[in-house]
Design a protein around this motif. Sequence first.
Motif, PDB file in Angstrom:
ATOM      1  N   ALA A 495      40.003  34.593  16.807  1.00 25.69           N
ATOM      2  CA  ALA A 495      40.565  35.942  16.856  1.00 25.69           C
ATOM      3  C   ALA A 495      41.542  36.081  18.019  1.00 25.69           C
ATOM      4  O   ALA A 495      42.412  36.951  17.999  1.00 25.69           O
ATOM      5  CB  ALA A 495      39.454  36.972  16.977  1.00 25.69           C
ATOM      6  N   ALA A 496      41.379  35.239  19.030  1.00 22.46           N
ATOM      7  CA  ALA A 496      42.239  35.269  20.216  1.00 22.46           C
ATOM      8  C   ALA A 496      41.922  34.041  21.048  1.00 22.46           C
ATOM      9  O   ALA A 496      40.910  33.379  20.838  1.00 22.46           O
ATOM     10  CB  ALA A 496      41.993  36.541  21.032  1.00 22.46           C
ATOM     11  N   ARG A 501      38.372  36.239  32.438  1.00 23.26           N
ATOM     12  CA  ARG A 501      37.046  35.803  32.856  1.00 23.26           C
ATOM     13  C   ARG A 501      36.220  37.050  33.123  1.00 23.26           C
ATOM     14  O   ARG A 501      36.736  38.065  33.556  1.00 23.26           O
ATOM     15  CB  ARG A 501      37.152  34.905  34.091  1.00 23.26           C
ATOM     16  CG  ARG A 501      38.097  33.726  33.832  1.00 23.26           C
ATOM     17  CD  ARG A 501      38.417  32.890  35.060  1.00 23.26           C
ATOM     18  NE  ARG A 501      37.226  32.212  35.558  1.00 23.26           N
ATOM     19  CZ  ARG A 501      36.559  32.566  36.646  1.00 23.26           C
ATOM     20  NH1 ARG A 501      36.969  33.624  37.337  1.00 23.26           N
ATOM     21  NH2 ARG A 501      35.502  31.911  37.029  1.00 23.26           N
ATOM     22  N   HIS A 502      34.931  36.970  32.808  1.00 19.63           N
ATOM     23  CA  HIS A 502      34.028  38.116  32.919  1.00 19.63           C
ATOM     24  C   HIS A 502      34.358  39.208  31.912  1.00 19.63           C
ATOM     25  O   HIS A 502      34.152  40.390  32.177  1.00 19.63           O
ATOM     26  CB  HIS A 502      34.012  38.673  34.341  1.00 19.63           C
ATOM     27  CG  HIS A 502      33.687  37.647  35.367  1.00 19.63           C
ATOM     28  ND1 HIS A 502      32.415  37.212  35.594  1.00 19.63           N
ATOM     29  CD2 HIS A 502      34.494  36.936  36.187  1.00 19.63           C
ATOM     30  CE1 HIS A 502      32.435  36.278  36.530  1.00 19.63           C
ATOM     31  NE2 HIS A 502      33.689  36.089  36.898  1.00 19.63           N
ATOM     32  N   GLY A 503      34.862  38.813  30.759  1.00 16.19           N
ATOM     33  CA  GLY A 503      35.133  39.740  29.680  1.00 16.19           C
ATOM     34  C   GLY A 503      34.700  39.149  28.355  1.00 16.19           C
ATOM     35  O   GLY A 503      34.347  37.966  28.260  1.00 16.19           O
ATOM     36  N   SER A 504      34.722  39.947  27.299  1.00 14.61           N
ATOM     37  CA  SER A 504      34.121  39.565  26.018  1.00 14.61           C
ATOM     38  C   SER A 504      34.878  38.462  25.286  1.00 14.61           C
ATOM     39  O   SER A 504      34.383  37.935  24.299  1.00 14.61           O
ATOM     40  CB  SER A 504      34.012  40.794  25.119  1.00 14.61           C
ATOM     41  OG  SER A 504      35.292  41.326  24.823  1.00 14.61           O
ATOM     42  N   LYS A 505      36.077  38.088  25.758  1.00 17.45           N
ATOM     43  CA  LYS A 505      36.817  36.979  25.145  1.00 17.45           C
ATOM     44  C   LYS A 505      36.757  35.704  25.994  1.00 17.45           C
ATOM     45  O   LYS A 505      37.467  34.737  25.723  1.00 17.45           O
ATOM     46  CB  LYS A 505      38.278  37.396  24.913  1.00 17.45           C
ATOM     47  CG  LYS A 505      38.441  38.490  23.875  1.00 17.45           C
ATOM     48  CD  LYS A 505      39.898  38.771  23.553  1.00 17.45           C
ATOM     49  CE  LYS A 505      40.548  39.657  24.575  1.00 17.45           C
ATOM     50  NZ  LYS A 505      40.014  41.026  24.587  1.00 17.45           N
ATOM     51  N   GLN A 528      33.839  30.671  20.809  1.00 20.73           N
ATOM     52  CA  GLN A 528      35.024  31.098  20.063  1.00 20.73           C
ATOM     53  C   GLN A 528      35.055  32.608  19.900  1.00 20.73           C
ATOM     54  O   GLN A 528      34.100  33.210  19.401  1.00 20.73           O
ATOM     55  CB  GLN A 528      35.018  30.441  18.680  1.00 20.73           C
ATOM     56  CG  GLN A 528      36.158  30.872  17.787  1.00 20.73           C
ATOM     57  CD  GLN A 528      36.133  30.182  16.435  1.00 20.73           C
ATOM     58  OE1 GLN A 528      35.604  29.078  16.299  1.00 20.73           O
ATOM     59  NE2 GLN A 528      36.717  30.812  15.430  1.00 20.73           N
ATOM     60  N   PRO A 529      36.158  33.268  20.291  1.00 22.51           N
ATOM     61  CA  PRO A 529      36.302  34.698  20.015  1.00 22.51           C
ATOM     62  C   PRO A 529      36.502  34.952  18.521  1.00 22.51           C
ATOM     63  O   PRO A 529      37.354  34.312  17.881  1.00 22.51           O
ATOM     64  CB  PRO A 529      37.540  35.095  20.816  1.00 22.51           C
ATOM     65  CG  PRO A 529      37.700  34.015  21.851  1.00 22.51           C
ATOM     66  CD  PRO A 529      37.227  32.762  21.171  1.00 22.51           C
ATOM     67  N   VAL A 530      35.718  35.882  17.974  1.00 22.22           N
ATOM     68  CA  VAL A 530      35.807  36.246  16.565  1.00 22.22           C
ATOM     69  C   VAL A 530      35.857  37.766  16.456  1.00 22.22           C
ATOM     70  O   VAL A 530      35.531  38.487  17.400  1.00 22.22           O
ATOM     71  CB  VAL A 530      34.614  35.701  15.756  1.00 22.22           C
ATOM     72  CG1 VAL A 530      34.616  34.176  15.744  1.00 22.22           C
ATOM     73  CG2 VAL A 530      33.290  36.230  16.310  1.00 22.22           C
ATOM     74  N   VAL A 537      34.893  39.368  20.088  1.00 21.49           N
ATOM     75  CA  VAL A 537      33.773  38.973  20.934  1.00 21.49           C
ATOM     76  C   VAL A 537      33.542  37.472  20.789  1.00 21.49           C
ATOM     77  O   VAL A 537      33.750  36.894  19.718  1.00 21.49           O
ATOM     78  CB  VAL A 537      32.508  39.769  20.546  1.00 21.49           C
ATOM     79  CG1 VAL A 537      32.133  39.536  19.097  1.00 21.49           C
ATOM     80  CG2 VAL A 537      31.348  39.458  21.466  1.00 21.49           C
ATOM     81  N   THR A 538      33.123  36.812  21.868  1.00 21.13           N
ATOM     82  CA  THR A 538      32.927  35.366  21.866  1.00 21.13           C
ATOM     83  C   THR A 538      31.516  35.002  21.423  1.00 21.13           C
ATOM     84  O   THR A 538      30.535  35.558  21.925  1.00 21.13           O
ATOM     85  CB  THR A 538      33.199  34.777  23.260  1.00 21.13           C
ATOM     86  OG1 THR A 538      34.551  35.066  23.622  1.00 21.13           O
ATOM     87  CG2 THR A 538      32.998  33.279  23.276  1.00 21.13           C
TER      88      THR A 538
END
Length: 550
Positions: A495-496, A501-505, A528-530, A537-538
């Motif tokens: 998805a991206a 860092r320290h985030g949902s991706k 993997q972000p989806v 979200v990873t």
Amino acid sequence: MKTPLVMIVGLLGCSGAPSVPSPSKVMPSAIDAAVPDATAHHSTRGEACGREGPTCAADLMCLPLPHGSCGSFCGLAGTACAQGACVETWRAGEVCLASCTQDADCRTADGYVCDRAWHACVQPGMTALVPRSCPASGGRDGAFAAATQLSTAAGPGLYQFEPTGIVNDDGGITAMYLTRGKITDGNPLGVARIDGRGKPSIDGVFSSGRGSHFDPWVARDKHGTIYAVWLGFDGRGEHQEIGFASSTDHGVTWSASVPVHDPADCKEGEEDCLDKPMIAIGPDPVNPQREIVYLTYAGGGEEGGLRVRASRDLGKTWSSPVTPLEGIYGNLVVSRDGHLHLVSLHGGPMGAYGSTDHKVEYVTSADGGKTFTKPQVVSAPGESLPFFFSNPSIAVDDRRGWIYLAYVRGGSDGLWDLVITASRDHGKTWTRTRLGDDPACAIHMVPNLALDPTTGTLHVAWYDSTGTGRFAHATCAIGAARCTVGGAINSLPFAALSTERHGSKWVGEYETLLVDDKRRVLHAIWAQPVVEGATVVTRIFHAAASLPGH
């Protein structure tokens, strides 16, 4: 990999960033802000704030930037950012800042500028590097079966990343990974298993007596017992320990956790004194019938380095620590002759996205971790090496006498490639092979190596920004003078691909590539972000490929 500073002091801006070994984690604490005064002016998003100045509006906090700046956390772990710009940062996740179209929209007198990529008022150097979107090429690597998702929203945390894993004695796998929720929350670790028949058990939870757990790493002995280490702590960084536990049932249950760091490396009351544990198991060079468990971690605060301890009784007792390397991001492997091989990136977060002051160093021990060779610089002089998303990897082919290392090369333009180095004279000299696109476009990051002992083929995996992003695979012939990109391992589109860092991706600093020589299978485990609903979200994924000779 933890930085227990006052929330994001020095983390949102490049000035004041901590030096090694405090590279990566941001933990909760109170934001410095004055007590609200009903008669006082309350600053809006992007305006100045602080103890001696105005306070922020009720839905904002005073970010510790020059003269303060009112903002909030946004994204999956924060709140809506309707009146600002949600910016991905390299040290504090996603932050909602004042939006802009030009520098004049920002507090230029305090050093704020309008970031052209994020359209937000920022301090220079605080935002995540935005990878270029590069044309999709190569398709999917046909050797890999469809991927299996190993973590979901039903598991711990809002997102999961940095998987470590092993092949079990039945041919299945056990993976352990980091979970995160809001930046102010503690977290357990996640556990997923696929048994020897291919049946998955996902969204498991592992926790010790500490409130937070980071940097898991696992290894397996010849009898099938799994050993795990991690960084554990409470609050912002209190009661730090390198935790250790084992499992004799493929990770279904675990022993009680015990601390295994040297007490002198983290005295009572100290914070930010431990970091980045790793573990490996291999034959004792003196008695190959026995095995040695090796533990490495960063210890001793800013003056420390990469500590090594050895256990000859499967973790009951440990040798006194030895410090062979100053860099703490790295990898380790034990070859069949019992030699311990270590590689690390010697650098710091001030060169987050590339610095010519960084270098990759390699050492080895032939006596069970008692003594080590002098560090050998493997990277070339003048190379720009990023500190984040660049954990170097190592593989050893002792049947044929080759040592392989992989590291990331690049700068703030995001044109990062991989360098595969090879040595056949015990690390005295190295050859180099580039893995990247031509002309340069994509970011390549987080390399991982695995050696096929039967054929001598070197397998390489990494993330890059081809298309919307991918987890890619290549093979290198013996000696790594020639490498061939096979394509994407992931079967579900990314998805991206972000360097936040320290985030949902966040994808983390490492993933796992494993060769099961007995069954001739290559396993890949990655983050993997989806897309889930309206959010990105990873999650953790696994895919396997048959190796020649199966």
